[in-house]
Structures are given as C-alpha cells and as structure tokens.
Motif scaffolding. Structure first.
Motif, short mmCIF file in Angstrom:
data_model
loop_
_atom_site.label_atom_id
_atom_site.label_comp_id
_atom_site.label_asym_id
_atom_site.label_seq_id
_atom_site.Cartn_x
_atom_site.Cartn_y
_atom_site.Cartn_z
N ALA A 9 -7.18 69.14 54.14
CA ALA A 9 -7.22 68.11 53.10
C ALA A 9 -5.95 68.21 52.27
N TYR A 10 -5.64 67.14 51.56
CA TYR A 10 -4.45 67.12 50.71
C TYR A 10 -4.53 68.23 49.68
N GLY A 11 -5.77 68.41 49.12
CA GLY A 11 -5.98 69.41 48.09
C GLY A 11 -5.98 68.76 46.73
N SER A 12 -6.76 69.35 45.85
CA SER A 12 -6.90 68.83 44.50
C SER A 12 -7.03 70.03 43.58
N PRO A 13 -6.49 69.94 42.36
CA PRO A 13 -6.61 71.10 41.46
C PRO A 13 -8.07 71.41 41.16
N ILE A 26 3.37 69.82 45.10
CA ILE A 26 3.59 68.50 45.73
C ILE A 26 5.08 68.16 45.72
N ARG A 27 5.76 68.49 44.63
CA ARG A 27 7.19 68.15 44.50
C ARG A 27 8.09 69.11 45.28
N GLY A 28 7.49 70.20 45.77
CA GLY A 28 8.25 71.12 46.62
C GLY A 28 9.52 71.63 45.98
N GLY A 29 9.47 71.95 44.70
CA GLY A 29 10.63 72.55 44.03
C GLY A 29 11.53 71.53 43.35
N ARG A 30 11.35 70.23 43.67
CA ARG A 30 12.19 69.24 42.99
C ARG A 30 11.69 69.03 41.56
N PRO A 31 12.59 68.73 40.60
CA PRO A 31 12.19 68.69 39.18
C PRO A 31 11.15 67.60 38.90
N ARG A 43 -4.51 62.25 33.35
CA ARG A 43 -5.37 61.52 34.29
C ARG A 43 -6.49 62.43 34.80
N TYR A 44 -6.14 63.67 35.14
CA TYR A 44 -7.19 64.59 35.61
C TYR A 44 -8.17 64.92 34.48
N ARG A 45 -7.64 65.04 33.24
CA ARG A 45 -8.53 65.33 32.10
C ARG A 45 -9.55 64.21 31.91
N PRO A 54 -15.01 67.98 41.30
CA PRO A 54 -16.00 67.38 42.19
C PRO A 54 -15.42 67.07 43.56
N LEU A 55 -14.10 66.81 43.62
CA LEU A 55 -13.50 66.47 44.91
C LEU A 55 -13.50 67.67 45.85
N ASN A 56 -13.15 68.84 45.31
CA ASN A 56 -13.16 70.01 46.18
C ASN A 56 -14.59 70.34 46.64
N GLY A 117 3.35 66.77 58.27
CA GLY A 117 3.49 67.92 57.37
C GLY A 117 2.33 68.90 57.50
N TYR A 118 1.14 68.36 57.66
CA TYR A 118 -0.03 69.23 57.87
C TYR A 118 0.16 70.01 59.18
N ARG A 119 0.60 69.28 60.20
CA ARG A 119 0.77 69.92 61.52
C ARG A 119 1.79 71.05 61.43
N GLU A 204 1.73 54.30 44.45
CA GLU A 204 3.09 54.77 44.69
C GLU A 204 3.56 55.66 43.55
N SER A 205 4.44 56.60 43.89
CA SER A 205 4.96 57.54 42.89
C SER A 205 6.30 57.06 42.37
N GLN A 206 6.66 57.57 41.20
CA GLN A 206 7.97 57.22 40.64
C GLN A 206 8.99 58.23 41.10
N HIS A 242 -10.95 60.53 45.66
CA HIS A 242 -9.75 61.16 45.12
C HIS A 242 -9.35 60.56 43.78
N LEU A 243 -8.35 61.21 43.17
CA LEU A 243 -7.71 60.66 41.97
C LEU A 243 -7.28 59.21 42.22
N GLU A 244 -6.78 58.94 43.42
CA GLU A 244 -6.30 57.59 43.77
C GLU A 244 -7.42 56.56 43.71
O1 FEC Z 1 -6.93 65.20 43.33
C1 FEC Z 1 -6.94 64.23 44.10
O2 FEC Z 1 -7.98 63.71 44.45
C2 FEC Z 1 -5.66 63.64 44.57
C3 FEC Z 1 -5.30 64.11 45.93
C4 FEC Z 1 -4.23 63.30 46.61
C5 FEC Z 1 -4.38 62.68 47.82
C6 FEC Z 1 -3.11 62.11 48.17
C7 FEC Z 1 -2.88 61.43 49.32
C8 FEC Z 1 -1.68 61.07 49.80
N1 FEC Z 1 -0.49 61.28 49.16
C9 FEC Z 1 0.52 60.83 49.96
C10 FEC Z 1 1.87 60.88 49.70
C11 FEC Z 1 2.43 61.25 48.48
C12 FEC Z 1 3.83 61.26 48.18
C13 FEC Z 1 4.00 61.66 46.88
C14 FEC Z 1 2.67 61.90 46.36
C15 FEC Z 1 2.41 62.33 45.05
C16 FEC Z 1 1.16 62.73 44.62
C17 FEC Z 1 0.88 63.28 43.31
C18 FEC Z 1 -0.47 63.60 43.29
C19 FEC Z 1 -1.01 63.28 44.59
N2 FEC Z 1 -0.01 62.76 45.36
FE1 FEC Z 1 -0.22 62.08 47.28
N3 FEC Z 1 -2.19 62.37 47.16
C20 FEC Z 1 -2.87 63.08 46.18
C21 FEC Z 1 -2.31 63.49 44.97
N4 FEC Z 1 1.75 61.66 47.35
C22 FEC Z 1 -1.26 64.20 42.13
C23 FEC Z 1 1.91 63.47 42.18
C24 FEC Z 1 1.69 62.55 41.05
C25 FEC Z 1 2.02 61.14 41.37
O3 FEC Z 1 3.11 60.87 41.91
O4 FEC Z 1 1.15 60.30 41.08
C26 FEC Z 1 5.32 61.79 46.11
C27 FEC Z 1 5.74 63.22 46.17
C28 FEC Z 1 7.02 63.42 45.39
O5 FEC Z 1 7.03 63.15 44.18
O6 FEC Z 1 7.98 63.82 46.02
C29 FEC Z 1 4.95 60.92 49.17
C30 FEC Z 1 -0.09 60.27 51.18
C31 FEC Z 1 -1.43 60.42 51.08
C32 FEC Z 1 -2.51 59.96 52.10
C33 FEC Z 1 -2.56 60.92 53.25
C34 FEC Z 1 -3.21 62.22 52.89
O7 FEC Z 1 -4.31 62.23 52.28
O8 FEC Z 1 -2.63 63.25 53.23
C35 FEC Z 1 0.66 59.65 52.35
C36 FEC Z 1 -5.64 62.58 48.63
#
Ligand code: FEC
Length: 294
Positions: A9-13, A26-31, A43-45, A54-56, A117-119, A204-206, A242-244
């Motif tokens: 799973a992606y993982g959640s705090p 998630i940012r892998g060391g980038r600022p 948002r998590y609060r 609850p997600l985990n 990436g998971y693979r 989408e992320s910024q 998820h948070l999404e």
């Molecule tokens: O706690 C939760 O329920 C949230 C878990 C979570 C899932 C998830 C799924 C996907 N993401 C994918 C790609 C990206 C890319 C970036 C990125 C950033 C975030 C951040 C959080 C986060 N993601 Fe995520 N994602 C989840 C959580 N994701 C938190 C950081 C805050 C934000 O930007 O809002 C950008 C990374 C960066 O900044 O470099 C890219 C994709 C999926 C769907 C596939 C999967 O589940 O693996 C693709 C769930």
C-alpha cells in the motif's frame, strides 16, 4: 513451492506526529515548503488521525481477510512510504521460508511513477533470495469492474470517474497509466449501463511542473456549464478511504460542487469488502500458477 504475498500500500501516517516524517519520505529528500507541510498536517488533523489511522486499520483488515481467503499462503503488508516498509514485509516472507513472493499493490493501474516504484523496492529487498511473481496491474479484472459497476448502476447523476494525477511528462514515455484508467472507466460504465460519464484527475501536487488534467475542480465547472445538475464520483484509481477521498473529494470537490449548485455524491469505497478480497485472492492464485522471473 512455498509462497507468500507481500501486499503493498502507499502507506499513511499512523498518528498526527508521523505526518512530517511521512511527507519527507514521499518527497525523497527534496525540500518541502513549510506552508505545504503545515497544510498537510492540518488536513490529517481535520480527518481525526490524532492517535490512530482508520486507513491503516482498513489495510490490516484487507490483509487478514486475504490471508484467510488464501488458506495456506501468508500475507504481509509493506508500505511504500510508511511502516511496515516493503522491505520489512519481504524479510518476513523470507523468514517463513517463502521461495516465491507474490507482489501485489493495492492500486489497480500501472505507471512508471507508481507501481514500478513498489516493484523496485520489493526487488531490492528480496535481492534474488526468492522468485518474484509481481502483478503489474489489475485495472480490467472483471470482478473489480463488477464491484464498481454495482455502485454506479441506476444513477441519474452524471458519473465522474477519477484517479490520482501524475506529472504530465509520463505521457512522453508511453506510460500506460492514463489508458488503463480510461479502460477501467469505460468497462465500469458499459457494465453498469451508464451513458452519461466522463473522467478527470484529482489530487495533483504542487511540484512546479504540469500534471495530467483536467483536474476535478475545473471539470466540475465545465460540467455545470454543460447543464449537468448532479454528479456521482467513482474514484477508480483508489480502493480505500484515503486522504484523497476523505479530503480532496469529500471536502474540496464537494465544496466546489456546492458553490456551483451541483448535486454531489461519491460511491462507497471498496475498502475490505469481501468481493474485493476475492478479486485480490484470484490474482494471487492466477500468478502463482505461472510464476514470473524477477
Ligand atoms: O493517508 C492517505 O490516505 C494518503 C495516501 C496516499 C495515496 C496516494 C496515492 C498516490 N499518489 C500518487 C502519486 C503522488 C505523487 C506525489 C504525491 C504526493 C502525495 C502526498 C501525500 C500523498 N501523496 Fe500520493 N498518495 C497518498 C498521499 N503522490 C500525503 C504529499 C502531499 C501532497 O502533495 O498533497 C508528489 C510527490 C512529490 O512531491 O514529489 C507523484 C499516485 C497514487 C495512486 C497510486 C498508489 O496508490 O500508489 C500515482 C493512496
């Protein structure tokens, strides 16, 4: 052959105090801009994960149900961005004597920026100590399609299928992500007999580069201008709350719809629904009949 499953799973705090370390992972060391960090913590609060997530708990419920369903094949959870790590799960699989490890991600669509990436993490952790049977995608599994179709069948609303956006540059390398998402959407719509539907990205992320669109917030404006009155969102790219889902859709998109005067609802996510567990078990059984080389 002795097999084990690493269910990823992606993982959640797990609790609010984990959010900064999780985001850094998630940012892998980038600022990270401080305001983005503060916003994520907030948002998590607001989702109420002060002491436990609850997600985990849903992921654990899914893991346990899959293990019961498979009978004699142990299942270990590995998170891409939190604990237990994918490498922890791989070690546990090896400890119970697995010579074949099935890698299964709780996300149905392949992208070089997601599933690959998971693979990689799982391959690195196994380091050739067991055969890897990795499931690349399961976006067109008919029982998964049926499960979603049941949730949209009979609606009078315009159905919007959604998935997590990714940087648009993935399209330059022939990445199948978008095509797989559209295929799932098409299959669900035709199985359910839904004619009024469309697809948009969300969450989408910024990161300072263009992401795949249209984003759902812009898409809602477009739908309203076309005369749509009610929207039902079916997030095909996610399977759990998820948070999404609970923030980006239930708060942000719902607020936007309200502002536009659009009716707004979303389907209930599959979470640990026994039918989803049945889909996952079917995938594991199928891949074990013909294990692939890692
Ligand atoms: O706690 C939760 O329920 C949230 C878990 C979570 C899932 C998830 C799924 C996907 N993401 C994918 C790609 C990206 C890319 C970036 C990125 C950033 C975030 C951040 C959080 C986060 N993601 Fe995520 N994602 C989840 C959580 N994701 C938190 C950081 C805050 C934000 O930007 O809002 C950008 C990374 C960066 O900044 O470099 C890219 C994709 C999926 C769907 C596939 C999967 O589940 O693996 C693709 C769930």
């Amino acid at each position: 052959m002795s097999a084990a499953v690493v269910l990823m799973a992606y993982g959640s705090p797990e609790r609010l105090a984990d959010v900064p370390a999780y985001y850094r992972d998630i940012r892998g060391g980038r600022p990270i801009r401080p305001e983005l960090m503060a916003d994520l913590v907030e948002r998590y609060r607001l989702l109420g994960i002060e002491d436990e997530s609850p997600l985990n708990a849903i992921t654990e419920e899914t893991r346990a149900a899959l293990e019961r369903e498979l009978g004699d094949i142990p299942v270990f959870t590995g998170m891409k961005h939190w604990t237990p790590r994918i490498s922890d799960a791989a070690e546990r699989a090896l400890e119970v004597g697995a010579d074949t490890v099935v890698g299964l991600v709780l996300a149905p669509h392949f992208s070089s920026m997601s599933i690959a990436g998971y693979r990689q993490q799982l391959e690195d952790a196994l380091a050739g100590r067991a055969e890897l049977a990795f499931i690349e995608s399961w976006h067109d599994e008919h029982r998964f399609v049926d499960l979603l179709a049941e949730r949209v069948r009979g609606t009078d609303a315009h159905v919007v299928f959604t998935a997590h956006s990714l940087p648009a540059r993935i399209l330059e390398t022939g990445d199948p992500y978008k095509d797989q998402l559209l295929e799932t959407s098409q299959l669900v719509a035709s199985t359910a007999g839904v004619e009024n539907w469309s697809f948009s990205f969300q969450s989408e992320s910024q990161t300072g580069e263009p992401w795949l669109g249209p984003d759902i917030l812009d898409h809602l404006v477009e739908l309203e201008s076309q005369g749509v009155c009610d929207v039902l969102v079916c997030p095909v790219g996610f399977i759990a709350d998820h948070l999404e889902i609970r923030w980006d859709l239930d708060h942000e998109a719902a607020d936007k719809a309200r502002e536009l005067g659009l009716g707004f609802a979303r389907i209930e996510m599959p979470n640990a629904d026994p039918r989803l567990v049945g889909v996952l078990a079917g995938l594991v059984r199928r891949v074990l009949a013909v294990p692939s080389k890692s």
